[in-house]
Design a protein around this motif. Structure first.
Motif, PDB file in Angstrom:
ATOM      1  N   ALA A  17       0.823  -1.207   0.000  1.00 18.59           N
ATOM      2  CA  ALA A  17       0.000   0.000   0.000  1.00 18.59           C
ATOM      3  C   ALA A  17       0.859   1.259   0.000  1.00 18.59           C
ATOM      4  CB  ALA A  17      -0.941  -0.001   1.203  1.00 18.59           C
ATOM      5  N   VAL A  18       1.937   1.255   0.777  1.00 18.93           N
ATOM      6  CA  VAL A  18       2.844   2.414   0.818  1.00 18.93           C
ATOM      7  C   VAL A  18       3.511   2.595  -0.546  1.00 18.93           C
ATOM      8  CG1 VAL A  18       4.969   3.338   1.840  1.00 18.93           C
ATOM      9  CG2 VAL A  18       3.230   2.283   3.309  1.00 18.93           C
ATOM     10  N   VAL A  19       3.940   1.512  -1.155  1.00 20.97           N
ATOM     11  CA  VAL A  19       4.573   1.579  -2.476  1.00 20.97           C
ATOM     12  C   VAL A  19       3.583   2.138  -3.501  1.00 20.97           C
ATOM     13  CG1 VAL A  19       5.481   0.178  -4.395  1.00 20.97           C
ATOM     14  CG2 VAL A  19       6.272  -0.239  -2.056  1.00 20.97           C
ATOM     15  N   VAL A  20       2.372   1.621  -3.501  1.00 19.92           N
ATOM     16  CA  VAL A  20       1.356   2.046  -4.474  1.00 19.92           C
ATOM     17  C   VAL A  20       1.070   3.542  -4.351  1.00 19.92           C
ATOM     18  CG1 VAL A  20      -1.103   1.840  -5.031  1.00 19.92           C
ATOM     19  CG2 VAL A  20       0.301  -0.217  -4.785  1.00 19.92           C
ATOM     20  N   VAL A  21       0.879   4.012  -3.121  1.00 21.21           N
ATOM     21  CA  VAL A  21       0.570   5.425  -2.911  1.00 21.21           C
ATOM     22  C   VAL A  21       1.779   6.309  -3.232  1.00 21.21           C
ATOM     23  CG1 VAL A  21      -0.009   7.144  -1.153  1.00 21.21           C
ATOM     24  CG2 VAL A  21      -1.275   5.001  -1.268  1.00 21.21           C
ATOM     25  N   THR A  22       2.946   5.919  -2.751  1.00 24.83           N
ATOM     26  CA  THR A  22       4.156   6.726  -2.953  1.00 24.83           C
ATOM     27  C   THR A  22       4.510   6.848  -4.434  1.00 24.83           C
ATOM     28  OG1 THR A  22       4.997   6.043  -0.792  1.00 24.83           O
ATOM     29  CG2 THR A  22       6.595   6.994  -2.320  1.00 24.83           C
ATOM     30  N   LEU A  23       4.352   5.755  -5.174  1.00 23.15           N
ATOM     31  CA  LEU A  23       4.692   5.771  -6.597  1.00 23.15           C
ATOM     32  C   LEU A  23       3.518   6.197  -7.471  1.00 23.15           C
ATOM     33  CD1 LEU A  23       6.816   2.509  -6.939  1.00 23.15           C
ATOM     34  CD2 LEU A  23       7.575   4.819  -6.381  1.00 23.15           C
ATOM     35  N   ILE A  25       0.776   4.518  -8.293  1.00 18.12           N
ATOM     36  CA  ILE A  25       0.499   3.453  -9.269  1.00 18.12           C
ATOM     37  C   ILE A  25      -0.735   2.639  -8.849  1.00 18.12           C
ATOM     38  CG2 ILE A  25       2.841   3.268 -10.192  1.00 18.12           C
ATOM     39  CD1 ILE A  25       3.283   0.862  -8.304  1.00 18.12           C
ATOM     40  N   GLU A  26      -1.757   3.337  -8.389  1.00 20.34           N
ATOM     41  CA  GLU A  26      -2.979   2.664  -7.950  1.00 20.34           C
ATOM     42  C   GLU A  26      -3.544   1.749  -9.030  1.00 20.34           C
ATOM     43  OE1 GLU A  26      -2.308   5.866  -7.372  1.00 20.34           O
ATOM     44  OE2 GLU A  26      -2.495   6.115  -5.218  1.00 20.34           O
ATOM     45  N   ASP A  31      -1.927  -6.026  -9.631  1.00 19.09           N
ATOM     46  CA  ASP A  31      -0.924  -6.860 -10.303  1.00 19.09           C
ATOM     47  C   ASP A  31       0.352  -7.040  -9.490  1.00 19.09           C
ATOM     48  OD1 ASP A  31      -2.637  -7.047 -12.505  1.00 19.09           O
ATOM     49  OD2 ASP A  31      -1.807  -5.225 -13.407  1.00 19.09           O
ATOM     50  N   LEU A  32       0.457  -6.376  -8.347  1.00 22.45           N
ATOM     51  CA  LEU A  32       1.690  -6.429  -7.557  1.00 22.45           C
ATOM     52  C   LEU A  32       1.661  -7.581  -6.566  1.00 22.45           C
ATOM     53  CD1 LEU A  32       2.153  -2.630  -6.736  1.00 22.45           C
ATOM     54  CD2 LEU A  32       3.103  -3.926  -8.647  1.00 22.45           C
ATOM     55  N   GLY A  33       2.693  -8.404  -6.625  1.00 19.48           N
ATOM     56  CA  GLY A  33       2.837  -9.525  -5.702  1.00 19.48           C
ATOM     57  C   GLY A  33       4.248  -9.553  -5.138  1.00 19.48           C
ATOM     58  N   PRO A  34       4.545 -10.528  -4.292  1.00 18.80           N
ATOM     59  CA  PRO A  34       5.877 -10.608  -3.677  1.00 18.80           C
ATOM     60  C   PRO A  34       7.029 -10.688  -4.685  1.00 18.80           C
ATOM     61  CG  PRO A  34       4.364 -12.081  -2.554  1.00 18.80           C
ATOM     62  CD  PRO A  34       3.645 -11.554  -3.765  1.00 18.80           C
ATOM     63  N   GLU A  35       6.796 -11.283  -5.826  1.00 16.32           N
ATOM     64  CA  GLU A  35       7.855 -11.445  -6.824  1.00 16.32           C
ATOM     65  C   GLU A  35       7.939 -10.275  -7.805  1.00 16.32           C
ATOM     66  OE1 GLU A  35      10.129 -13.819  -6.654  1.00 16.32           O
ATOM     67  OE2 GLU A  35       9.115 -14.639  -4.900  1.00 16.32           O
ATOM     68  N   THR A  36       7.085  -9.282  -7.650  1.00 13.05           N
ATOM     69  CA  THR A  36       7.104  -8.129  -8.546  1.00 13.05           C
ATOM     70  C   THR A  36       8.424  -7.376  -8.407  1.00 13.05           C
ATOM     71  OG1 THR A  36       4.698  -7.865  -8.408  1.00 13.05           O
ATOM     72  CG2 THR A  36       5.969  -5.937  -9.122  1.00 13.05           C
ATOM     73  N   GLY A  37       9.107  -7.197  -9.509  1.00 15.94           N
ATOM     74  CA  GLY A  37      10.349  -6.442  -9.508  1.00 15.94           C
ATOM     75  C   GLY A  37      10.086  -4.970  -9.254  1.00 15.94           C
ATOM     76  N   GLY A  40      14.365  -0.791 -11.263  1.00 17.09           N
ATOM     77  CA  GLY A  40      14.784  -1.283 -12.572  1.00 17.09           C
ATOM     78  C   GLY A  40      13.640  -1.878 -13.370  1.00 17.09           C
ATOM     79  N   ASN A  41      12.549  -2.199 -12.700  1.00 16.81           N
ATOM     80  CA  ASN A  41      11.386  -2.765 -13.383  1.00 16.81           C
ATOM     81  C   ASN A  41      10.207  -1.806 -13.423  1.00 16.81           C
ATOM     82  OD1 ASN A  41      12.777  -5.133 -13.821  1.00 16.81           O
ATOM     83  ND2 ASN A  41      11.922  -6.170 -12.069  1.00 16.81           N
ATOM     84  N   LEU A  42      10.034  -1.019 -12.378  1.00 14.95           N
ATOM     85  CA  LEU A  42       8.959  -0.025 -12.358  1.00 14.95           C
ATOM     86  C   LEU A  42       9.559   1.333 -12.719  1.00 14.95           C
ATOM     87  CD1 LEU A  42       7.006  -0.909  -9.079  1.00 14.95           C
ATOM     88  CD2 LEU A  42       6.344  -1.409 -11.437  1.00 14.95           C
ATOM     89  N   PRO A  43       9.172   1.904 -13.844  1.00 13.94           N
ATOM     90  CA  PRO A  43       9.749   3.185 -14.244  1.00 13.94           C
ATOM     91  C   PRO A  43       9.478   4.307 -13.231  1.00 13.94           C
ATOM     92  CG  PRO A  43       7.953   2.562 -15.725  1.00 13.94           C
ATOM     93  CD  PRO A  43       8.194   1.407 -14.808  1.00 13.94           C
ATOM     94  N   GLU A  44       8.432   4.146 -12.418  1.00 11.24           N
ATOM     95  CA  GLU A  44       8.104   5.160 -11.417  1.00 11.24           C
ATOM     96  C   GLU A  44       9.096   5.166 -10.255  1.00 11.24           C
ATOM     97  OE1 GLU A  44       4.442   3.728 -13.498  1.00 11.24           O
ATOM     98  OE2 GLU A  44       6.044   2.706 -12.428  1.00 11.24           O
ATOM     99  N   LEU A  45       9.851   4.085 -10.100  1.00  9.05           N
ATOM    100  CA  LEU A  45      10.796   3.977  -8.982  1.00  9.05           C
ATOM    101  C   LEU A  45      12.203   4.325  -9.454  1.00  9.05           C
ATOM    102  CD1 LEU A  45      11.070   3.281  -5.987  1.00  9.05           C
ATOM    103  CD2 LEU A  45      11.530   0.931  -6.654  1.00  9.05           C
TER     104      LEU A  45
END
Length: 90
Positions: A17-23, A25-26, A31-37, A40-45
């Motif tokens: 939830a913190v990642v989604v709000v901060t970036l 990317i609601e 689609d975000l799970g434990p294995e989500t990169g 380097g994988n999310l252009p927002e990060l």
């Protein structure tokens, strides 16, 4: 792909939830799970949002994170980030 360390579902969901709000990317949250990169994988990060994310995680969980505690793989996957946060909460 490497497996993420075992983490509690509650911690994972809170970190997600913190990642989604901060970036802001609601639209990708389902689609975000434990294995989500992350880095380097999310252009927002990028390097600036990593700092914002660290601050947001510190506030949400009431933890302190020193820059030298963050390894290269901390932002590898969402699961690894959640495991790192969980290790700080304990």
């Amino acid at each position: 792909m490497t497996r993420s360390p075992e983490i509690s579902q509650a911690i994972f969901e809170d970190v997600k939830a913190v990642v989604v709000v901060t970036l802001d990317i609601e639209d990708q949250a389902d689609d975000l799970g434990p294995e989500t990169g992350l880095y380097g994988n999310l252009p927002e990060l990028d390097s600036l949002t990593v700092v914002k994310l660290i601050v947001a995680l510190q506030k949400r969980f009431g933890i302190g994170i020193e820059i030298d505690e963050i390894g290269g793989d901390t932002f590898d996957t969402l699961g690894r980030l959640a495991a790192f946060v969980e290790s700080k909460v304990r």
